[in-house]
Structures are given as structure tokens and as C-alpha cells.
Scaffold this active site. Structure first.
Site, PDB file in Angstrom:
ATOM      1  NE  ARG A  37      -3.931  -2.279   2.137  1.00  0.00           N
ATOM      2  CZ  ARG A  37      -4.690  -2.659   2.846  1.00  0.00           C
ATOM      3  NH1 ARG A  37      -4.636  -2.319   4.238  1.00  0.00           N
ATOM      4  NH2 ARG A  37      -5.642  -3.790   2.838  1.00  0.00           N
ATOM      5  CD  GLU A  49      -4.695  -9.476  -4.453  1.00  0.00           C
ATOM      6  OE1 GLU A  49      -5.091 -10.552  -3.885  1.00  0.00           O
ATOM      7  OE2 GLU A  49      -4.993  -8.209  -3.875  1.00  0.00           O
ATOM      8  CE1 TYR A 132      -9.803 -11.143  -3.941  1.00  0.00           C
ATOM      9  CE2 TYR A 132      -7.716 -12.469  -4.462  1.00  0.00           C
ATOM     10  CZ  TYR A 132      -8.565 -11.376  -3.838  1.00  0.00           C
ATOM     11  OH  TYR A 132      -7.948 -10.576  -3.081  1.00  0.00           O
ATOM     12  CG  ASP A 150     -11.548 -12.159   0.172  1.00  0.00           C
ATOM     13  OD1 ASP A 150     -12.698 -11.708   0.489  1.00  0.00           O
ATOM     14  OD2 ASP A 150     -10.263 -11.809   0.758  1.00  0.00           O
TER      15      ASP A 150
END
Ligand code: SF4
Length: 352
Positions: A37, A49, A132, A150
């Protein structure tokens, strides 16, 4: 009847907008500090991810900076040896993800001019990217209005609507996700917020309803059913298997072999190991590996994976160099891609 339906849809739309905004506001005040982030790039998000599929987020946060330092761009990873990627993946488990990540970097270079693609259609072409992950990257890295689901998001939606029965995400959950992402201010914030909300506040066992900004509209809170929703998934029984690892030593070097391309720990390295569905004697292990010198038994430990429970016995012996194996000194082992079970085998050996 038609008027009633229209009114209901308008009301649901308004509710979704209000709920999405509350979750977004909650997230902006409560977001955890994760390195991806702070250094927010599509490639960094893609790596996070991949790493977070089936690995605890705290462990991903520890390991992500080293991965980004070594492979700051898709180009750096595409040009590297697969072993270098596997080496940095050690201890994260599910090593197929590392191989998919490497293949994804190569496809990004070959088909997308070195840039992570921004739309779901292109993202789904990448190895190891499913619905996803594609939605997460498209929405969080590029702001596309794509819903994501998720386990955390599924739980939040089921509780908000007091819906039991779906133990895993369903078409219904994806439909709600689309409604949320259409109603929110920012799909990037909204999707991250939903996942974070489920991971931190609306947790499986101890949802913090007393501090929840949604408790006035949450239907399971009102019905006091939140602890029963969603219905727990039936756990598959773990298969019991037996592995026999033999640490073969010659002049301070140890013998290693590489596992095959498929199955458990694909592509990782190990000391010569026999795997069996039944218990074997030391003589049977020696015969299967073609070892003709005396072997010493060191220890047996349990190594548990999601789908199997491994009884791992460790032996050692001294032998001549054998060209069937590659030989490494102890100093070189830190770089060798080894699954955590094999690190435990070496710890048994070196502590004996
Ligand atoms: S009120 Fe409780 S169950 Fe409902 S969304 Fe909030 S934390 Fe989850």
C-alpha cells in the site's frame, strides 16, 4: 406489482450505496500498514495477490519487500532463473504459485509490453490468475469497476443479508459484489475495504459487532445469527502418508535432488526421499534409493499440510559422491529452494 419491484430495487440500491460508503470510511480510518500500500504499483499488487493466495497476510507482508527488491519489475523476474523465484518463495508453501508468478512475468513481457494488463479479460490470460485475482488487480491497481469476492467478503455479505447455507462464495455473492462496486465511490477503496473489514472486524469467530458501523443495517446482527453464518465448510479428511528422507553426506557436502514439475512441492529441492502410503522398514528405504552403506535413524516428526499429514522420518549415512544427485555445502543451502519440511529435515540432521 411492477411499482413494488421498482421501489424495492431503488431501496436496495440506496442501501448498497450507504453501506459501501460506511465501509469505505471505516477503511480509510483503519487500513493496516502493508508495504504494497505504501509502494503502490500494479506489479507490486500482482505479487502481493499471488503471495496472499493461501498464505497468512502477516507472512506475506514480511516477505513481499525482499521479493520486490530482487524483482522490482516483470522484466527482472522474466529474465531470472525460476530457481531464484522459488528460493525467495521458501516457507510460503503452495510452490506452484511461484512458478505461475514467474510464467506470468514472462507473459507480461511477451504479450503486454512489460506492463501488467489493466482489464479482467487480459488478466485472466495470465497463468495462475483466476476471477478473484483478476478482479482485485483490475479494481485495486487500475480503478476498474470490477467486483471481487474472497472468503472475507463472502462472510460479510452473508451476514449483512442474514443468508446461511452458502459455505463458499456463490453466484449470489458475486452478484452482491457487483452491486457494491457499482454503488461505491471508489472501486479501489471499496474492494480493499470489504476484504479488510472481513479480515479485521467481521471475523469468522469473533465479529466485533459492538464497534461495527454497519450494525444498524446488518440483518444477522438483528437476528443474532452472525456466529452461525456462513455455514462452516466441511473439512476434507487429511490423508496420512510416510516420507523417508536420507541425508547423504560426503566430505561436508550433502546430496540433493529436484522434485518433478507437478504435484507437491513441484520444482523444489530435497535430500533423497522415499514417499509411501504405508510404513517402510529402513531396509526398504535403502533399497529404493540404492544405498548400500549403513544408515542411521535420527528422528521422525509430523508435517501437516491442508490435504495430508506426513510422518517424516530422517536418516543419515556417509557415501561416495553419486552423480544421480547434486552436492551442496552447508553454506550454499540458504539459496537452495527447499520446502519448510526439508528445512526441518536439515535441522534434525545438523542438531544430531
Ligand atoms: S454487525 Fe457484526 S456481523 Fe454484522 S457486519 Fe458488523 S461485525 Fe459483521
Amino acid at each position: 406489482m411492477l411499482v413494488f419491484c421498482i421501489l424495492r430495487l431503488v431501496k436496495e440500491g440506496t442501501n448498497r450505496t450507504e453501506t459501501a460508503q460506511l465501509i469505505e470510511q471505516w477503511f480509510l480510518q483503519n487500513a493496516r500498514d502493508f508495504p504494497w500500500r505504501a509502494e503502490d504499483t500494479p506489479w507490486g499488487r500482482l505479487i502481493s495477490e499471488f503471495m496472499a493466495q493461501q498464505t497468512q497476510i502477516s507472512r506475506v507482508a514480511e516477505r513481499w519487500p525482499a521479493m520486490m527488491k530482487r524483482f522490482p519489475t516483470p522484466k527482472a523476474m522474466a529474465e531470472a532463473d525460476e530457481q531464484a523465484v522459488l528460493s525467495l518463495w521458501q516457507g510460503l508453501g503452495y510452490y506452484r504459485r511461484a512458478r505461475h508468478l514467474k510464467a506470468t512475468a514472462e507473459m507480461i513481457m511477451e504479450s503486454f509490453d512489460g506492463e501488467v494488463p489493466s482489464n479482467v479479460g487480459d488478466l485472466l490470460r495470465l497463468p495462475g490468475v483466476g476471477k478473484y485475482t483478476a478482479g482485485a488487480i483490475a479494481s485495486i491497481a487500475f480503478g476498474e469497476r470490477e467486483g471481487i469476492v474472497d472468503a472475507n467478503v463472502h462472510r460479510v455479505f452473508c451476514r449483512l443479508e442474514n443468508r446461511s447455507g452458502d459455505s463458499v462464495p456463490s453466484q449470489w455473492t458475486w452478484k452482491i459484489a457487483e452491486e457494491f462496486v457499482s454503488a461505491c465511490d471508489s472501486s479501489k477503496v471499496c474492494n480493499e475495504a470489504l476484504m479488510e473489514f472481513g479480515a479485521v472486524l467481521c471475523t469468522p469467530k469473533k465479529p466485533e459487532c459492538a464497534h461495527c458501523p454497519l450494525r444498524t443495517t446488518c440483518k444477522s446482527f438483528e437476528a443474532e445469527t452472525q456466529h452461525e453464518i456462513p455455514t462452516p465448510k466441511q473439512k476434507a479428511k487429511r490423508k496420512e502418508v510416510f516420507h523417508y528422507a536420507v541425508v547423504i553426506e560426503h566430505e561436508h557436502e550433502l546430496a540433493f535432488e529436484q522434485r518433478g514439475d507437478d504435484g507437491l512441492w513441484a520444482g523444489m529441492w530435497q535430500v533423497p526421499t522415499v514417499e509411501s502410503d504405508t510404513e517402510l522398514t529402513i531396509e526398504q528405504v535403502a533399497a529404493q534409493l540404492g544405498i548400500r552403506v549403513p544408515m542411521q535413524y535420527l528422528d521422525t516428526f509430523k508435517h501437516t499440510l491442508s490435504h495430508r499429514s506426513i510422518s517424516l522420518s530422517v536418516f543419515t549415512c556417509k557415501s561416495r559422491p553419486d552423480n544421480n544427485y547434486l552436492w551442496f555445502k552447508r553454506e550454499a543451502l540458504a539459496e537452495l529452494p527447499l520446502a519448510s519440511a526439508q528445512r526441518k529435515v536439515l535441522a534434525v540432521h545438523y542438531s544430531s
